[in-house]
Write a protein that holds these residues in place. Structure first.
Motif, PDB file in Angstrom:
ATOM      1  N   UNK A  24       0.955  -1.491   0.052  1.00 18.12           N
ATOM      2  CA  UNK A  24       0.043  -0.222   0.250  1.00 18.12           C
ATOM      3  C   UNK A  24       1.204   0.923   0.478  1.00 18.12           C
TER       4      UNK A  24
ATOM      5  N   UNK B 124       3.262  -6.129 -17.134  1.00 17.30           N
ATOM      6  CA  UNK B 124       3.915  -5.225 -18.215  1.00 17.30           C
ATOM      7  C   UNK B 124       5.269  -4.899 -18.220  1.00 17.30           C
TER       8      UNK B 124
ATOM      9  N   UNK C 109     -15.554 -17.512  -9.200  1.00 12.75           N
ATOM     10  CA  UNK C 109     -14.441 -16.829 -10.741  1.00 12.75           C
ATOM     11  C   UNK C 109     -13.783 -16.099  -9.916  1.00 12.75           C
ATOM     12  N   UNK C 110     -12.208 -16.614 -10.606  1.00  6.96           N
ATOM     13  CA  UNK C 110     -11.176 -15.049 -11.035  1.00  6.96           C
ATOM     14  C   UNK C 110     -11.740 -13.862 -11.545  1.00  6.96           C
ATOM     15  N   UNK C 111     -11.343 -12.501 -10.162  1.00  5.54           N
ATOM     16  CA  UNK C 111     -11.307 -11.304 -10.918  1.00  5.54           C
ATOM     17  C   UNK C 111      -9.937 -10.216 -10.595  1.00  5.54           C
ATOM     18  N   UNK C 112     -10.104  -9.717 -11.223  1.00  2.95           N
ATOM     19  CA  UNK C 112      -8.871  -8.639 -11.327  1.00  2.95           C
ATOM     20  C   UNK C 112      -9.050  -7.657 -10.353  1.00  2.95           C
ATOM     21  N   UNK C 113      -8.148  -7.384  -9.239  1.00  2.00           N
ATOM     22  CA  UNK C 113      -8.611  -6.280  -8.396  1.00  2.00           C
ATOM     23  C   UNK C 113      -8.025  -4.936  -8.150  1.00  2.00           C
ATOM     24  N   UNK C 114      -6.860  -4.963  -9.334  1.00  4.59           N
ATOM     25  CA  UNK C 114      -5.459  -4.111  -9.586  1.00  4.59           C
ATOM     26  C   UNK C 114      -4.509  -4.547  -9.644  1.00  4.59           C
TER      27      UNK C 114
ATOM     28  N   UNK D 141     -16.049 -10.709 -15.851  1.00  4.04           N
ATOM     29  CA  UNK D 141     -14.379 -10.688 -15.371  1.00  4.04           C
ATOM     30  C   UNK D 141     -13.786  -8.755 -16.159  1.00  4.04           C
TER      31      UNK D 141
ATOM     32  N   UNK E  49     -15.025  -6.451 -14.581  1.00  4.24           N
ATOM     33  CA  UNK E  49     -14.633  -6.006 -13.343  1.00  4.24           C
ATOM     34  C   UNK E  49     -12.620  -5.447 -13.025  1.00  4.24           C
ATOM     35  N   UNK E  50     -11.909  -6.069 -14.310  1.00  5.41           N
ATOM     36  CA  UNK E  50     -10.869  -5.621 -14.540  1.00  5.41           C
ATOM     37  C   UNK E  50     -10.398  -4.261 -14.398  1.00  5.41           C
TER      38      UNK E  50
ATOM     39  N   UNK F  93     -11.020  -1.978 -12.225  1.00  2.68           N
ATOM     40  CA  UNK F  93     -10.157  -2.003 -10.722  1.00  2.68           C
ATOM     41  C   UNK F  93      -9.164  -1.310 -11.159  1.00  2.68           C
ATOM     42  N   UNK F  94      -8.705  -1.283 -12.408  1.00  2.00           N
ATOM     43  CA  UNK F  94      -8.008  -0.397 -12.713  1.00  2.00           C
ATOM     44  C   UNK F  94      -8.181   1.216 -12.672  1.00  2.00           C
TER      45      UNK F  94
ATOM     46  N   UNK G  54      -7.056  -3.992   0.408  1.00  5.45           N
ATOM     47  CA  UNK G  54      -8.172  -4.414  -0.382  1.00  5.45           C
ATOM     48  C   UNK G  54      -9.514  -3.798  -0.211  1.00  5.45           C
TER      49      UNK G  54
ATOM     50  N   UNK H 101     -13.844  -5.730  -5.630  1.00  3.87           N
ATOM     51  CA  UNK H 101     -12.972  -6.029  -4.527  1.00  3.87           C
ATOM     52  C   UNK H 101     -12.090  -5.382  -5.489  1.00  3.87           C
ATOM     53  N   UNK H 102     -11.225  -3.714  -4.255  1.00  4.54           N
ATOM     54  CA  UNK H 102     -10.153  -3.198  -5.490  1.00  4.54           C
ATOM     55  C   UNK H 102      -8.724  -2.767  -4.230  1.00  4.54           C
ATOM     56  N   UNK H 103      -7.981  -2.974  -5.318  1.00  2.00           N
ATOM     57  CA  UNK H 103      -6.694  -2.681  -4.380  1.00  2.00           C
ATOM     58  C   UNK H 103      -6.726  -1.522  -4.201  1.00  2.00           C
ATOM     59  N   UNK H 104      -6.503  -1.461  -2.092  1.00  3.16           N
ATOM     60  CA  UNK H 104      -6.496  -0.394  -1.404  1.00  3.16           C
ATOM     61  C   UNK H 104      -6.885  -0.314  -1.181  1.00  3.16           C
TER      62      UNK H 104
ATOM     63  N   UNK I 198      -0.666   1.781 -21.477  1.00  5.14           N
ATOM     64  CA  UNK I 198       0.155   0.377 -21.080  1.00  5.14           C
ATOM     65  C   UNK I 198       0.895   0.611 -22.666  1.00  5.14           C
TER      66      UNK I 198
END
Lengths: 368, 151
Positions: free
Chosen positions: A57, A101, A244-249, B11, B14-15, B18-19, B69, B85-88, B129
């Motif tokens: 963080x 990346x 199922x998998x999700x991206x969180x950041x 997915x 949400x991706x 999330x970014x 999170x 669900x998010x980072x930070x 990117x």
């Protein structure tokens, strides 16, 4: 020996903390430093605190650095303490460093390799001369040059060696739940999953020194940097409510794969072996130290004589955590009045006995 | 149970969400139709997840370290349940993303939300990117061999 509570000193402690706050603020004629500035401009310090605090963080790490006046171990301590106040929701899927990346990717063992040598923002090749232009502030920042990104794949360097069968496989890809130091106390013999977790949050100086000791002959295994990668990877998890998998950041990681010598055994043909380093943020020194020590700690598994400090799993893991180390070393500053009183009494009694014995001996000799 | 196509679509958005930074999400929402009202079912709440890596990059998993999170679950007025669900640590962003996740599941309005909110954010991320890849490419080493002086 029990600890005995002593009262008193509250006023002195309050005054000391007031002074600390003023000392932290520094010269009031200068602008106060903001945590956003720390996060943005002292990125390597933030990365170290996140790694050793074992909590990704950047904003919290920047706050900890400000609060600790730039004492990075104190800052990591603050971050570790904070994390204990939060519930654990889940664990992520293992991160896919193949899909990073890339901002930097180098190999010291192949000059020409698919994906190429990408230097990225590196201090390598700088002249280590102080740049007084930075002291002048208000520097013009020139836009970075852009080149056409190649669409070429960037395969793992160890995969190239693996094609010829010249390197050991990176282990069975079990889906067993890995050990977790934040849940279960360290126990020996420690398996590689726990060792890697411990090293990933270990003190950078300790990892560097132990890695260096292996190069100087204390458990040498002829390391080469197969590959270093720095960049951003997506973090995924499977929420139970979704299934199922999700991206969180996205987080920044540094990965180092060391390729080491191995002479083979009765059952294994000669092949290279691996040491692995992975850490939060951009820190090649940490990732390389980790990879060297990871490989050194595999000595016994690979049939080598484990004689050097870096090869001693219990020694390395018991001492690599700087939060534990600083706690035990710095607790010596706290009052030990009662402890020491008993030491005083013991040494006075021993001296009295010794003096009496000497006097008795001298008296006997005089009589003779 | 969602079909694999529906899962992939979810997915995907949400991706992107999330970014996306909070300001970016708010900008897109401001330009879109108003979000349906929602009630919070859980959170927003801040916690940790343990990030895992793999030994050697592709071997057995190990625990690398934790990260902060924020998660949130909402039900909107149209009956969809959205998760984030998010980072930070950003409760407002988590609640917005959960509300968007709910809106994006609407059988007929989904495409419009995808066009007005997800697509511009995805485009900005693709561009970012591309920029990083371009900067990295500029630091790629071109080896050349020095010509020998022997005749």
């Amino acid at each position: 020996m029990a600890y005995v509570a002593v009262k008193g000193g509250e006023r002195a402690i309050d005054a000391a903390h007031d002074w600390l706050a003023r000392a932290r603020r520094g010269d009031r004629s200068l602008p106060e430093i903001g945590t956003a500035q720390i996060a943005s401009q002292l990125g390597r310090a933030v990365d170290r605190v996140m790694a050793e605090g074992s909590c990704y963080d950047p904003d919290l790490a920047a706050l900890a650095i400000k609060q600790a006046q730039g004492d990075l171990i104190e800052a990591a301590f603050l971050l570790r303490a904070y994390r204990t106040t939060l519930p654990r929701f889940a664990h992520s899927e293992p991160v896919e460093t193949d899909a990073m990346l890339l901002r930097r990717r180098i190999s010291a063992i192949y000059k020409d390799l698919p994906g190429g040598q990408v230097l990225g923002p590196t201090y390598d090749y700088t002249h280590r001369l102080l740049d007084f232009a930075l002291a002048a502030e208000s520097l013009e920042v020139t836009p970075l040059p852009l080149a056409a990104a190649s669409s070429e794949d960037t395969p793992r360097v160890t995969a190239l060696l693996d094609q010829e069968g010249l390197i050991e496989p990176s282990g069975v890809s079990t889906e067993a739940e890995p050990g977790d130091l934040t849940r279960d106390a360290l126990a020996f013999p420690a398996e590689r999953d726990v060792r890697l977790q411990s090293l990933a949050r270990g003190d950078e100086g300790f990892l560097l020194a132990l890695g260096y000791s292996t190069q100087r002959g204390y458990g040498n295994n002829h390391p080469f940097v197969g590959e270093i990668r720095v960049g951003e990877v997506a973090v995924e998890l499977v929420p139970p409510e979704l299934g199922f998998p999700i991206t969180i950041g996205t987080i920044t990681l540094t990965e180092c794969e060391m390729v080491n010598q191995f002479s083979g055994s009765k059952t294994e043909p000669p092949q290279f072996t691996r040491g692995y380093g992975l850490c939060f943020g951009h820190s090649e020194r940490r990732a390389m130290g980790m990879a060297l020590v990871d490989r050194a700690m595999r000595a016994e598994e690979l049939g080598e004589n484990a004689t050097a400090p870096a090869q001693d799993i219990e020694f390395v893991l018991s001492h690599c955590d700087n939060i534990e180390a600083t706690g035990f070393v710095e607790h010596l500053k706290l009052p030990h009045y009662v402890d020491f009183q008993s030491e005083l009494e013991t040494i006075r009694r021993m001296r009295a006995t010794a003096t009496a014995a000497t006097a008795a001996t001298v008296a006997t000799e005089t009589e003779a | 149970m969602l079909g694999s196509q529906a899962i992939e679509a979810r997915q995907g958005w949400l991706a992107v969400l999330a970014n996306a930074p909070l300001a970016g999400i708010e900008d897109c929402i401001a330009r879109a139709a108003p979000l349906p009202a929602h009630t919070r079912l859980r959170g927003p709440e801040i916690g940790l997840i343990m990030v895992q890596g793999r030994a050697g990059g592709d071997g057995a998993p190990f625990n690398l370290g934790e990260m902060t999170v924020t998660r949130c679950t909402v039900r909107n007025a149209q009956g969809q349940i959205g998760h984030a669900y998010l980072a930070g640590r950003d409760p407002r962003r988590a609640e917005l993303v959960a509300a968007l996740d709910a809106a994006l599941q609407h059988p007929t309005e989904s495409a419009e939300w995808a066009r007005t909110v997800v697509a511009p954010l995805a485009e900005a991320q693709k561009e970012a990117r591309r920029k990083v890849a371009g900067e990295a490419a500029a630091t790629r080493v071109d080896f050349f061999t020095l010509a020998t002086m022997r005749s």
